[in-house]
Design an enzyme around this catalytic site. Structure first.
Site, mmCIF file in Angstrom:
data_model
loop_
_atom_site.group_PDB
_atom_site.id
_atom_site.type_symbol
_atom_site.label_atom_id
_atom_site.label_comp_id
_atom_site.label_asym_id
_atom_site.label_seq_id
_atom_site.Cartn_x
_atom_site.Cartn_y
_atom_site.Cartn_z
ATOM 1 N N ASP A 156 -41.622 -15.385 22.048
ATOM 2 C CA ASP A 156 -40.693 -15.955 21.067
ATOM 3 C C ASP A 156 -41.296 -17.144 20.319
ATOM 4 O OD1 ASP A 156 -38.804 -14.100 22.076
ATOM 5 O OD2 ASP A 156 -38.239 -15.507 23.656
ATOM 6 N N GLU A 161 -31.197 -6.583 14.837
ATOM 7 C CA GLU A 161 -31.023 -6.629 16.286
ATOM 8 C C GLU A 161 -30.885 -8.069 16.767
ATOM 9 O OE1 GLU A 161 -30.476 -5.088 20.059
ATOM 10 O OE2 GLU A 161 -30.711 -3.952 18.207
#
Length: 610
Positions: A45, A219
């Site tokens: 991330d 998403e």
């Protein structure tokens, strides 16, 4: 502290074994690729931030052997050249938030109001649902503290991204399965109005097939920014496995138009997460994959690619590579470099150092660190390293071009009586010229050999002259004075390197501090890099380095290194890059270290202005 008897982390062993296999297959080829950009742990991330001439990269940390998104802390890295990344450790974790219980997942940091705000999602202990907290620091590398004592927003959804528009209005976006935003107030830790759901239309976010509950491709993992008047939202699309797509809009809240795929599904991880920045004339796309040994959907690794926008502002398709982004500049070996500044490594790990920052440790025979694009110029003559060993030490081999490349120096490392008992070793160097990839190869007996905190070369016809004299402070207060009020002394009670540091007490204003006249040693229009190590005598003041320039009777003040919080427990590095210039005749230039507020005393050591 750690014992050499502690078993190695599983990632370390897997990487070492894999590299041995590669070396066996391709030897004597010199170098391997440098993507993923971190190899000491699993990272995920990515959230890059450009600040003061460096890219700061904020990531999550996938625990070894995870079979779910087991994440307990966030990590920070930085680079000035996009290939050599410095490990700044973990300045924020779940324990930083009293209200959180688990899941230190994807967040993002932004700079505003002289502070850094890190927005992160976690499980709220009281409700069991995900909430988004915000932590704040005066330094991009922390430490960060919870700004609120409770979630900023909490509706069970994740993946915050933050954006400040040209008019000063800040927005926080987040979501999975929905996409939400709020307008943040100027303080960045509160908001006006209520969270608003952005309509997820197929025109705006593409069409998903096979899931009636999720008609669009959106998403999770949004990343919002603005370029040439156009707003971009880049996001992870269509789980699972995910790809990266994007949409654009004329305003920060839409209406959005789906633009297509940036990065197709690939990379041994069923998730992906984007981060996009411009830095030093180039555009860069960060993502994660499962490329390291043992990697996968729950053990991911951050990587980066350089790209160019199309003429119409659209983003081209980007493919994951093992080469990664090209180097943006070179690395200067004639200033102190942290050992944890790494392009690629085999076998080593990092840990907090007693002298401040991080050090490289868990070094076994045959382990190595690669540092890319080192500009030796006309030739180095010596090499110094700060080392510690609770064992019998070992050897640092300095090799060029590859782990089996030409040896230009060999430094013996003694036992020092402790893994954090530091000493400096120096050895001669011959043959290190031009710009080369440097390999620090470690050799010795069995088990852990030694730790390395920093290293530095000397010599070389292109060595940059230091505008600071007695920067090591080993000559006491020679060359130094007080700017404003206070008492300056040479201290032997604490030292970052060597045996001495400078101490100031009796300050009566925040701008009072340890100073040096550098008038005769500055070059007009030159870009200087500042480094200094500071330790507080009391409290946790934010400290910065400043240059007072007087020309034609007018004094101006230039920030050399931004405000960084320091403490009494260890040394903290100030660093920054700034161009020094003036008009007319320069009559005085004073380097000094001040605090943002207060009059706490502090220690100063190992100062450089090059």
């Amino acid at each position: 502290m750690r014992s050499p008897l502690i078993p190695r982390a599983s990632l370390r062993g897997l990487v070492a074994a894999a590299v041995l296999c590669v070396v066996a297959l391709v030897a004597p080829a010199a170098a391997r690729a440098d993507n993923p950009i971190v190899q000491t742990i699993y990272t995920a991330d990515p959230a890059p931030l450009v600040y003061n001439g460096r890219v700061y990269l904020y990531t999550g940390h996938d625990e070894d052997n995870s079979t779910y998104f087991t994440m307990k802390e966030w990590r920070v890295w930085s680079s000035a050249d996009m290939v050599n990344w410095t490990d700044h450790g973990s300045p924020l974790n779940l324990a930083s938030f009293s209200w959180a219980s688990a899941n230190a997942w994807a967040g993002q940091t932004i700079y505003r109001n002289g502070k850094f705000y890190w927005y992160v999602p976690m499980t709220v202990r009281a409700t069991g649902q995900m909430g988004i907290g915000v932590a704040v620091s005066s330094s991009p590398t922390g430490p960060f503290t919870d700004a609120l004592g409770h979630p900023l927003v909490s509706n069970g959804q994740i993946d915050p991204t933050v954006f400040v528009d040209d008019d000063g209005q800040a927005y926080l976006y987040w979501g999975n399965p929905d996409l939400w935003y709020v307008r943040l107030n100027a303080d960045m830790i509160s908001y006006s109005g209520s969270p608003t759901k952005i309509p997820l239309t197929t025109a705006g976010f593409g069409t998903r097939t096979g899931d009636a509950n999720r008609p669009t491709l959106f998403e999770e993992g949004p990343w919002v920014y603005k370029r040439n008047g156009l707003y971009y939202i880049v996001f992870a699309a269509k789980c699972c496995s995910e790809f990266i797509a994007y949409s654009t809009a004329p305003g920060p809240t839409g209406p959005w138009t789906y633009r297509g795929t940036i990065m197709p599904t690939q990379g041994s991880s069923f998730t992906n997460h984007p981060g996009v920045i411009d830095f030093n004339g180039g555009s860069y796309f960060f993502y994660h994959n499962g490329a390291l040994p043992g990697g996968g959907g729950y053990t991911r690794s951050v990587a980066v690619e350089k790209f160019s926008y199309n003429a119409d502002g659209t983003i081209p398709a980007i493919t994951m590579t093992t080469a990664g982004a090209p180097q943006n500049g070179t690395l200067n070996p004639y200033v102190r470099q942290e050992a944890e500044t790494i392009a690629w490594e085999s076998g080593v790990e990092t840990e907090p150092a007693s002298e401040g920052g991080m050090n490289v440790g868990y070094i076994d025979n045959g382990d190595y660190i690669k540092v890319k694009g080192v500009a030796f110029g006309g030739g180095a003559t010596s090499f110094s390293a700060r080392v510690a060993s609770a064992a019998s030490g070992g050897t640092i081999e300095l090799r060029l071009g590859g782990v089996n490349g030409t040896v230009v120096g060999t430094c013996a490392v003694p036992g020092t009586g402790g893994w954090q008992t530091w000493t400096t070793v120096t050895c001669p160097v011959a043959g290190a010229t031009g710009t080369q990839d440097l390999y620090l190869r470690f050799t010795g007996g069995s088990g852990s050999l030694f730790n390395v905190n920093w290293w530095q070369f000397a010599g070389g016809t292109t060595t940059t002259t230091d505008a600071i004299t007695n920067g090591t402070t080993e000559d006491g207060t020679a060359g130094w004075r007080v700017f404003g009020a206070g008492t300056l002394t040479s201290s032997t009670s604490v030292a970052h390197g060597g045996t001495r540091s400078l101490a100031i007490t009796g300050r009566t204003a925040s701008w009072n501090g340890i100073a040096q006249d550098v008038t005769s040693r500055l070059t007009n229009g030159k870009t200087y890099t500042t480094t200094a190590w500071v330790r507080s005598q009391s409290g946790t003041p934010s400290v910065r380095a400043t240059l007072a320039i007087t020309a034609n009777g007018t004094t101006s003040y230039l920030s050399l290194a931004p405000s960084t919080a320091v403490n009494t427990g260890g040394w903290t590095q100030l660093s920054g890059t700034a161009t020094v210039s003036w008009s007319g005749t320069l009559s005085n230039a004073t380097f000094y270290v001040e605090t943002d507020a207060g009059t706490d005393g502090y220690y100063l050591d190992d100062v450089s202005l090059r």
